[in-house]
Motif scaffolding. Structure first.
Motif, PDB file in Angstrom:
ATOM      1  N   VAL A   1      58.890  87.694   4.983  1.00  0.00           N
ATOM      2  CA  VAL A   1      59.148  88.696   6.025  1.00  0.00           C
ATOM      3  C   VAL A   1      60.621  88.766   6.392  1.00  0.00           C
ATOM      4  CG1 VAL A   1      56.817  88.633   6.977  1.00  0.00           C
ATOM      5  CG2 VAL A   1      58.551  87.089   7.889  1.00  0.00           C
ATOM      6  N   GLY A   2      61.419  87.876   5.828  1.00  0.00           N
ATOM      7  CA  GLY A   2      62.841  87.899   6.100  1.00  0.00           C
ATOM      8  C   GLY A   2      63.509  86.634   5.623  1.00  0.00           C
ATOM      9  N   GLN A   3      64.779  86.515   6.004  1.00  0.00           N
ATOM     10  CA  GLN A   3      65.545  85.351   5.621  1.00  0.00           C
ATOM     11  C   GLN A   3      66.369  84.904   6.814  1.00  0.00           C
ATOM     12  OE1 GLN A   3      67.663  85.855   1.988  1.00  0.00           O
ATOM     13  NE2 GLN A   3      68.398  83.764   1.934  1.00  0.00           N
ATOM     14  N   SER A   4      66.468  83.607   6.985  1.00  0.00           N
ATOM     15  CA  SER A   4      67.242  83.015   8.069  1.00  0.00           C
ATOM     16  C   SER A   4      68.149  81.960   7.449  1.00  0.00           C
ATOM     17  CB  SER A   4      66.298  82.398   9.110  1.00  0.00           C
ATOM     18  OG  SER A   4      67.023  81.732  10.110  1.00  0.00           O
ATOM     19  N   GLY A   5      69.399  82.317   7.188  1.00  0.00           N
ATOM     20  CA  GLY A   5      70.297  81.403   6.491  1.00  0.00           C
ATOM     21  C   GLY A   5      69.813  81.161   5.080  1.00  0.00           C
ATOM     22  N   HIS A   6      69.625  79.891   4.723  1.00  0.00           N
ATOM     23  CA  HIS A   6      69.124  79.552   3.385  1.00  0.00           C
ATOM     24  C   HIS A   6      67.610  79.426   3.364  1.00  0.00           C
ATOM     25  CE1 HIS A   6      73.077  79.011   1.716  1.00  0.00           C
ATOM     26  NE2 HIS A   6      73.423  78.274   2.753  1.00  0.00           N
ATOM     27  N   ASP A   7      66.968  79.666   4.496  1.00  0.00           N
ATOM     28  CA  ASP A   7      65.512  79.589   4.584  1.00  0.00           C
ATOM     29  C   ASP A   7      64.900  80.975   4.490  1.00  0.00           C
ATOM     30  OD1 ASP A   7      65.772  76.886   5.030  1.00  0.00           O
ATOM     31  OD2 ASP A   7      65.415  77.010   7.181  1.00  0.00           O
ATOM     32  N   LEU A   8      63.682  81.019   3.959  1.00  0.00           N
ATOM     33  CA  LEU A   8      62.907  82.253   3.967  1.00  0.00           C
ATOM     34  C   LEU A   8      61.988  82.215   5.174  1.00  0.00           C
ATOM     35  CD1 LEU A   8      61.872  82.495   0.215  1.00  0.00           C
ATOM     36  CD2 LEU A   8      63.657  83.786   1.384  1.00  0.00           C
ATOM     37  N   ARG A   9      61.771  83.379   5.797  1.00  0.00           N
ATOM     38  CA  ARG A   9      60.793  83.503   6.875  1.00  0.00           C
ATOM     39  C   ARG A   9      59.504  83.947   6.213  1.00  0.00           C
ATOM     40  NH1 ARG A   9      61.013  81.391  11.446  1.00  0.00           N
ATOM     41  NH2 ARG A   9      59.977  83.080  12.487  1.00  0.00           N
ATOM     42  N   LEU A  10      58.450  83.151   6.395  1.00  0.00           N
ATOM     43  CA  LEU A  10      57.157  83.437   5.781  1.00  0.00           C
ATOM     44  C   LEU A  10      56.096  83.617   6.845  1.00  0.00           C
ATOM     45  CD1 LEU A  10      57.173  80.726   2.955  1.00  0.00           C
ATOM     46  CD2 LEU A  10      57.959  83.091   2.814  1.00  0.00           C
ATOM     47  N   ARG A  11      55.043  84.315   6.470  1.00  0.00           N
ATOM     48  CA  ARG A  11      53.877  84.513   7.336  1.00  0.00           C
ATOM     49  C   ARG A  11      52.655  84.546   6.428  1.00  0.00           C
ATOM     50  NH1 ARG A  11      54.779  89.553  10.396  1.00  0.00           N
ATOM     51  NH2 ARG A  11      54.594  90.487   8.351  1.00  0.00           N
ATOM     52  N   LEU A  12      51.549  84.031   6.931  1.00  0.00           N
ATOM     53  CA  LEU A  12      50.311  84.125   6.156  1.00  0.00           C
ATOM     54  C   LEU A  12      50.025  85.592   5.850  1.00  0.00           C
ATOM     55  CD1 LEU A  12      48.071  81.539   8.048  1.00  0.00           C
ATOM     56  CD2 LEU A  12      49.136  81.277   5.794  1.00  0.00           C
ATOM     57  N   PRO A  13      49.444  85.902   4.703  1.00  0.00           N
ATOM     58  CA  PRO A  13      49.181  87.294   4.342  1.00  0.00           C
ATOM     59  C   PRO A  13      48.364  88.056   5.386  1.00  0.00           C
ATOM     60  CG  PRO A  13      48.947  85.919   2.417  1.00  0.00           C
ATOM     61  CD  PRO A  13      49.124  84.999   3.604  1.00  0.00           C
ATOM     62  N   ALA A  14      47.469  87.379   6.087  1.00  0.00           N
ATOM     63  CA  ALA A  14      46.658  88.052   7.110  1.00  0.00           C
ATOM     64  C   ALA A  14      47.369  88.100   8.462  1.00  0.00           C
ATOM     65  CB  ALA A  14      45.311  87.348   7.258  1.00  0.00           C
ATOM     66  N   GLY A  15      48.603  87.633   8.514  1.00  0.00           N
ATOM     67  CA  GLY A  15      49.376  87.681   9.744  1.00  0.00           C
ATOM     68  C   GLY A  15      49.376  86.348  10.462  1.00  0.00           C
ATOM     69  N   GLY A  16      49.938  86.367  11.632  1.00  0.00           N
ATOM     70  CA  GLY A  16      50.022  85.145  12.409  1.00  0.00           C
ATOM     71  C   GLY A  16      51.449  84.711  12.609  1.00  0.00           C
ATOM     72  N   ARG A  17      51.593  83.471  13.004  1.00  0.00           N
ATOM     73  CA  ARG A  17      52.904  82.917  13.315  1.00  0.00           C
ATOM     74  C   ARG A  17      53.746  82.747  12.055  1.00  0.00           C
ATOM     75  NH1 ARG A  17      53.217  78.071  17.422  1.00  0.00           N
ATOM     76  NH2 ARG A  17      52.333  79.787  18.606  1.00  0.00           N
ATOM     77  N   GLU A  18      55.008  83.123  12.144  1.00  0.00           N
ATOM     78  CA  GLU A  18      55.941  82.957  11.034  1.00  0.00           C
ATOM     79  C   GLU A  18      56.495  81.540  11.018  1.00  0.00           C
ATOM     80  OE1 GLU A  18      58.987  85.926  11.480  1.00  0.00           O
ATOM     81  OE2 GLU A  18      57.544  87.562  11.402  1.00  0.00           O
ATOM     82  N   TRP A  19      56.956  81.124   9.851  1.00  0.00           N
ATOM     83  CA  TRP A  19      57.607  79.824   9.731  1.00  0.00           C
ATOM     84  C   TRP A  19      58.758  79.933   8.746  1.00  0.00           C
ATOM     85  CZ3 TRP A  19      53.107  80.869   7.019  1.00  0.00           C
ATOM     86  CH2 TRP A  19      53.071  80.554   5.676  1.00  0.00           C
ATOM     87  N   ASP A  20      59.676  78.981   8.835  1.00  0.00           N
ATOM     88  CA  ASP A  20      60.811  78.903   7.919  1.00  0.00           C
ATOM     89  C   ASP A  20      60.484  77.944   6.790  1.00  0.00           C
ATOM     90  OD1 ASP A  20      62.500  80.607   9.362  1.00  0.00           O
ATOM     91  OD2 ASP A  20      63.226  78.975  10.617  1.00  0.00           O
ATOM     92  N   CYS A  21      60.947  78.289   5.607  1.00  0.00           N
ATOM     93  CA  CYS A  21      60.764  77.440   4.439  1.00  0.00           C
ATOM     94  C   CYS A  21      62.059  77.486   3.635  1.00  0.00           C
ATOM     95  CB  CYS A  21      59.600  77.949   3.592  1.00  0.00           C
ATOM     96  SG  CYS A  21      59.321  76.961   2.104  1.00  0.00           S
ATOM     97  N   PRO A  22      62.593  76.329   3.246  1.00  0.00           N
ATOM     98  CA  PRO A  22      63.789  76.335   2.408  1.00  0.00           C
ATOM     99  C   PRO A  22      63.539  77.151   1.136  1.00  0.00           C
ATOM    100  CG  PRO A  22      63.282  74.104   3.126  1.00  0.00           C
ATOM    101  CD  PRO A  22      62.115  74.964   3.520  1.00  0.00           C
ATOM    102  N   ALA A  23      64.515  77.980   0.770  1.00  0.00           N
ATOM    103  CA  ALA A  23      64.352  78.843  -0.400  1.00  0.00           C
ATOM    104  C   ALA A  23      64.078  78.054  -1.670  1.00  0.00           C
ATOM    105  CB  ALA A  23      65.585  79.723  -0.572  1.00  0.00           C
ATOM    106  N   ASP A  24      64.577  76.818  -1.735  1.00  0.00           N
ATOM    107  CA  ASP A  24      64.338  76.022  -2.950  1.00  0.00           C
ATOM    108  C   ASP A  24      62.976  75.332  -2.939  1.00  0.00           C
ATOM    109  OD1 ASP A  24      64.915  74.150  -1.005  1.00  0.00           O
ATOM    110  OD2 ASP A  24      66.399  73.068  -2.186  1.00  0.00           O
ATOM    111  N   ALA A  25      62.184  75.546  -1.894  1.00  0.00           N
ATOM    112  CA  ALA A  25      60.840  74.947  -1.805  1.00  0.00           C
ATOM    113  C   ALA A  25      59.745  75.985  -2.009  1.00  0.00           C
ATOM    114  CB  ALA A  25      60.663  74.243  -0.464  1.00  0.00           C
ATOM    115  N   VAL A  26      60.108  77.168  -2.553  1.00  0.00           N
ATOM    116  CA  VAL A  26      59.093  78.171  -2.848  1.00  0.00           C
ATOM    117  C   VAL A  26      59.069  78.426  -4.344  1.00  0.00           C
ATOM    118  CG1 VAL A  26      59.292  79.315  -0.601  1.00  0.00           C
ATOM    119  CG2 VAL A  26      60.596  80.182  -2.525  1.00  0.00           C
TER     120      VAL A  26
END
Length: 83
Positions: A32-57
């Motif tokens: 759903v977006g990017q925050s610095g070197h992290d990606l902003r992710l959300r479950l496909p059905a929606g809900g709370r977003e979380w950050d994940c390091p781009a190298d961990a996807v």
């Protein structure tokens, strides 16, 4: 509608709307977006977003992509989609 599982930006990172596997959480997330070197992710059905390091996807497999789309369709049919 989401973009294909192999949707990549010019720099090689996943595009907004692509499904990726967060290898730290073991869950499929929609970008759903990017925050610095992290990606902003959300479950496909929606809900709370979380950050994940781009190298961990990683790219999702066809099976994981189908499961994520099925979860989204089921949530929509129940009226449970949180966006």
């Amino acid at each position: 509608m989401t973009v294909s599982t192999d949707a990549q930006e010019a720099d090689g990172g996943p595009m907004k709307g692509a499904y990726v596997m967060d290898t730290l959480r073991g869950e499929v997330g929609e970008v759903v977006g990017q925050s610095g070197h992290d990606l902003r992710l959300r479950l496909p059905a929606g809900g709370r977003e979380w950050d994940c390091p781009a190298d961990a996807v990683r790219k999702v497999t066809a099976r994981e992509h189908l499961a994520a789309r099925t979860a989204l369709a089921n949530a929509r049919s129940r009226g449970d989609v949180c966006r």
